[in-house]
Design a protein around this motif. Structure first.
Motif, mmCIF file in Angstrom:
data_model
loop_
_atom_site.group_PDB
_atom_site.id
_atom_site.type_symbol
_atom_site.label_atom_id
_atom_site.label_comp_id
_atom_site.label_asym_id
_atom_site.label_seq_id
_atom_site.Cartn_x
_atom_site.Cartn_y
_atom_site.Cartn_z
ATOM 1 N N ASP A 179 12.352 -8.235 23.630
ATOM 2 C CA ASP A 179 11.251 -8.664 22.767
ATOM 3 C C ASP A 179 11.005 -10.140 22.986
ATOM 4 O OD1 ASP A 179 11.399 -6.115 21.765
ATOM 5 O OD2 ASP A 179 12.470 -6.683 19.941
ATOM 6 N N LEU A 180 9.773 -10.475 23.307
ATOM 7 C CA LEU A 180 9.413 -11.881 23.495
ATOM 8 C C LEU A 180 8.533 -12.320 22.335
ATOM 9 C CD1 LEU A 180 9.325 -10.380 26.553
ATOM 10 C CD2 LEU A 180 9.121 -12.762 27.186
ATOM 11 N N HIS A 181 8.869 -13.437 21.758
ATOM 12 C CA HIS A 181 8.106 -13.952 20.612
ATOM 13 C C HIS A 181 7.732 -15.397 20.858
ATOM 14 C CE1 HIS A 181 9.385 -10.434 18.319
ATOM 15 N NE2 HIS A 181 10.607 -10.681 18.744
ATOM 16 N N ARG A 182 6.487 -15.714 20.595
ATOM 17 C CA ARG A 182 6.096 -17.118 20.620
ATOM 18 C C ARG A 182 6.697 -17.790 19.405
ATOM 19 N NH1 ARG A 182 -0.213 -16.323 22.172
ATOM 20 N NH2 ARG A 182 -0.235 -18.129 23.527
ATOM 21 N N ALA A 183 7.298 -18.923 19.585
ATOM 22 C CA ALA A 183 7.895 -19.624 18.448
ATOM 23 C C ALA A 183 6.820 -20.262 17.579
ATOM 24 C CB ALA A 183 8.874 -20.677 18.951
ATOM 25 N N ILE A 184 5.700 -20.607 18.197
ATOM 26 C CA ILE A 184 4.644 -21.295 17.449
ATOM 27 C C ILE A 184 3.870 -20.305 16.593
ATOM 28 C CG2 ILE A 184 2.455 -22.538 17.712
ATOM 29 C CD1 ILE A 184 3.689 -23.784 20.238
ATOM 30 N N GLY A 185 3.715 -20.609 15.336
ATOM 31 C CA GLY A 185 2.880 -19.791 14.472
ATOM 32 C C GLY A 185 3.514 -18.506 14.011
ATOM 33 N N LEU A 186 4.786 -18.282 14.288
ATOM 34 C CA LEU A 186 5.412 -17.041 13.854
ATOM 35 C C LEU A 186 5.427 -16.941 12.341
ATOM 36 C CD1 LEU A 186 8.472 -16.245 16.129
ATOM 37 C CD2 LEU A 186 6.342 -15.005 15.889
ATOM 38 N N GLY A 187 5.740 -18.054 11.681
ATOM 39 C CA GLY A 187 5.807 -18.025 10.221
ATOM 40 C C GLY A 187 4.479 -17.644 9.606
ATOM 41 N N GLY A 188 3.401 -18.136 10.153
ATOM 42 C CA GLY A 188 2.086 -17.886 9.584
ATOM 43 C C GLY A 188 1.624 -16.451 9.716
ATOM 44 N N LEU A 189 2.154 -15.735 10.692
ATOM 45 C CA LEU A 189 1.687 -14.372 10.909
ATOM 46 C C LEU A 189 2.057 -13.456 9.752
ATOM 47 C CD1 LEU A 189 2.380 -13.775 14.696
ATOM 48 C CD2 LEU A 189 0.196 -14.136 13.573
ATOM 49 N N GLU A 190 3.295 -13.604 9.270
ATOM 50 C CA GLU A 190 3.711 -12.702 8.201
ATOM 51 C C GLU A 190 3.062 -13.070 6.871
ATOM 52 O OE1 GLU A 190 6.501 -14.021 10.114
ATOM 53 O OE2 GLU A 190 6.441 -12.240 11.389
ATOM 54 N N SER A 191 2.928 -14.380 6.616
ATOM 55 C CA SER A 191 2.504 -14.795 5.287
ATOM 56 C C SER A 191 0.994 -14.802 5.122
ATOM 57 C CB SER A 191 3.062 -16.189 4.988
ATOM 58 O OG SER A 191 2.571 -17.092 5.966
ATOM 59 N N GLY A 192 0.264 -14.712 6.216
ATOM 60 C CA GLY A 192 -1.181 -14.904 6.139
ATOM 61 C C GLY A 192 -1.939 -13.793 5.454
ATOM 62 N N GLY A 193 -1.348 -12.632 5.282
ATOM 63 C CA GLY A 193 -2.075 -11.531 4.667
ATOM 64 C C GLY A 193 -3.290 -11.164 5.487
ATOM 65 N N GLY A 194 -3.089 -10.600 6.645
ATOM 66 C CA GLY A 194 -4.201 -10.289 7.531
ATOM 67 C C GLY A 194 -3.906 -10.877 8.893
ATOM 68 N N ALA A 195 -4.736 -10.546 9.858
ATOM 69 C CA ALA A 195 -4.478 -10.975 11.226
ATOM 70 C C ALA A 195 -4.734 -12.464 11.367
ATOM 71 C CB ALA A 195 -5.382 -10.193 12.179
ATOM 72 N N ALA A 196 -3.872 -13.099 12.089
ATOM 73 C CA ALA A 196 -4.087 -14.512 12.375
ATOM 74 C C ALA A 196 -5.225 -14.629 13.378
ATOM 75 C CB ALA A 196 -2.812 -15.113 12.951
ATOM 76 N N GLU A 197 -6.022 -15.652 13.235
ATOM 77 C CA GLU A 197 -7.113 -15.867 14.180
ATOM 78 C C GLU A 197 -6.521 -16.271 15.521
ATOM 79 O OE1 GLU A 197 -10.467 -15.530 14.284
ATOM 80 O OE2 GLU A 197 -10.048 -14.401 12.454
ATOM 81 N N PRO A 198 -6.813 -15.517 16.586
ATOM 82 C CA PRO A 198 -6.221 -15.866 17.868
ATOM 83 C C PRO A 198 -6.888 -17.072 18.521
ATOM 84 C CG PRO A 198 -7.598 -13.925 18.087
ATOM 85 C CD PRO A 198 -7.609 -14.298 16.634
ATOM 86 N N GLY A 199 -7.870 -17.659 17.873
ATOM 87 C CA GLY A 199 -8.495 -18.840 18.456
ATOM 88 C C GLY A 199 -9.621 -18.472 19.394
ATOM 89 N N GLY A 200 -10.465 -17.553 18.961
ATOM 90 C CA GLY A 200 -11.668 -17.277 19.745
ATOM 91 C C GLY A 200 -11.483 -16.180 20.754
ATOM 92 N N THR A 201 -11.727 -16.493 22.017
ATOM 93 C CA THR A 201 -11.774 -15.463 23.044
ATOM 94 C C THR A 201 -10.387 -14.952 23.400
ATOM 95 O OG1 THR A 201 -11.630 -17.116 24.765
ATOM 96 C CG2 THR A 201 -13.833 -16.477 24.055
ATOM 97 N N LEU A 202 -10.356 -13.716 23.826
ATOM 98 C CA LEU A 202 -9.117 -13.095 24.268
ATOM 99 C C LEU A 202 -8.927 -13.446 25.736
ATOM 100 C CD1 LEU A 202 -6.985 -11.203 23.170
ATOM 101 C CD2 LEU A 202 -8.335 -9.293 23.980
ATOM 102 N N ASP A 203 -7.843 -14.144 26.024
ATOM 103 C CA ASP A 203 -7.618 -14.613 27.382
ATOM 104 C C ASP A 203 -6.404 -13.908 27.955
ATOM 105 O OD1 ASP A 203 -7.229 -15.938 29.699
ATOM 106 O OD2 ASP A 203 -6.953 -17.917 28.815
ATOM 107 N N PHE A 204 -6.614 -13.106 28.983
ATOM 108 C CA PHE A 204 -5.502 -12.351 29.543
ATOM 109 C C PHE A 204 -4.628 -13.211 30.443
ATOM 110 C CE2 PHE A 204 -8.142 -8.864 28.223
ATOM 111 C CZ PHE A 204 -7.204 -8.003 27.719
ATOM 112 N N ASP A 205 -5.056 -14.424 30.728
ATOM 113 C CA ASP A 205 -4.281 -15.265 31.632
ATOM 114 C C ASP A 205 -3.613 -16.429 30.912
ATOM 115 O OD1 ASP A 205 -6.289 -14.775 34.532
ATOM 116 O OD2 ASP A 205 -4.227 -14.196 34.179
ATOM 117 N N ASP A 206 -3.362 -16.277 29.621
ATOM 118 C CA ASP A 206 -2.827 -17.409 28.869
ATOM 119 C C ASP A 206 -1.309 -17.390 28.810
ATOM 120 O OD1 ASP A 206 -2.357 -15.290 27.257
ATOM 121 O OD2 ASP A 206 -3.239 -16.156 25.452
ATOM 122 N N GLU A 207 -0.670 -16.617 29.681
ATOM 123 C CA GLU A 207 0.776 -16.464 29.561
ATOM 124 C C GLU A 207 1.577 -17.593 30.192
ATOM 125 O OE1 GLU A 207 2.750 -12.988 29.433
ATOM 126 O OE2 GLU A 207 1.050 -11.661 29.348
#
Length: 198
Positions: free
Chosen positions: A140-168
């Protein structure tokens, strides 16, 4: 048919990678202990580093370069290179099960034919591929950034606009959790000087 309800893992190990290079290097080190017939199940959100990890794995296995996420083709086979670091070693079969709804759909792509001669890496394979082998590694790979906000946000976190398949390939801290199941993985493999701790 009963679902393959997995027992608890034999072990769990957590690694921290602060750069894409470290994520890839961990994959390369793991490749050193892999053999034909091994099944790896990768989980993690978009951009978590699954493809980066698999690229490192491919490098360590000595398969043909050019590993990209198989999102649109479902399965890519990367043959072992005779002049690579592991001539005669296993091929790498890279599967993206994201759009496959069930174990039955996994069976439709006939992984059984390549399992014995290859290392099989399945992205998004959780609860879809466990029946293919009695042993597997779950990673399991997890981004360390923004992990806390995902659970507490009550809804999907905004991914920041466009879906980029090359952002890895972004350099941000990641937590990589590895678990071993079945007789093939009674203990965690020795992966050398990893940035790992538990």
């Amino acid at each position: 048919m009963t679902a393959v309800e997995a027992a608890a893992p034999n072990w769990e190990k957590t690694f921290t990678a602060t750069t894409a290079e470290q994520t890839s290097a961990l994959g390369a080190r793991l490749a050193g202990v892999l053999e034909a017939g091994d099944l790896l199940v990768l989980s993690g959100e978009l951009g978590a580093g699954k493809t980066t990890f698999t690229q490192g794995l491919g490098e360590g296995l000595g398969v043909r370069a050019g590993i990209i996420s198989p999102t649109f083709v479902l399965v890519r086979i990367h043959p072992n290179l005779p002049d690579g670091p592991r001539p005669g070693g296993p091929d790498l079969v890279h599967v993206d099960a994201y759009r496959l709804g069930s174990a039955a759909e996994i069976d439709d792509i006939d992984l059984e034919n390549t399992m014995d001669s290859s290392v099989t890496v399945v992205e998004w394979g959780h609860e879809r591929v466990e029946h293919l082998s009695e042993s597997r590694l779950e990673i399991d790979l997890h981004r360390a950034i923004g992990l806390g906000g995902l659970e507490s946000g009550g809804g999907a976190a905004e991914p920041g606009g466009t879906l980029d398949f090359d952002d890895e390939d972004t350099d941000e801290p990641r937590s990589i959790v590895m678990r071993g199941y079945g007789p093939r993985w009674p203990a965690a493999p020795e992966l050398g000087a990893a940035e790992g701790h538990h």
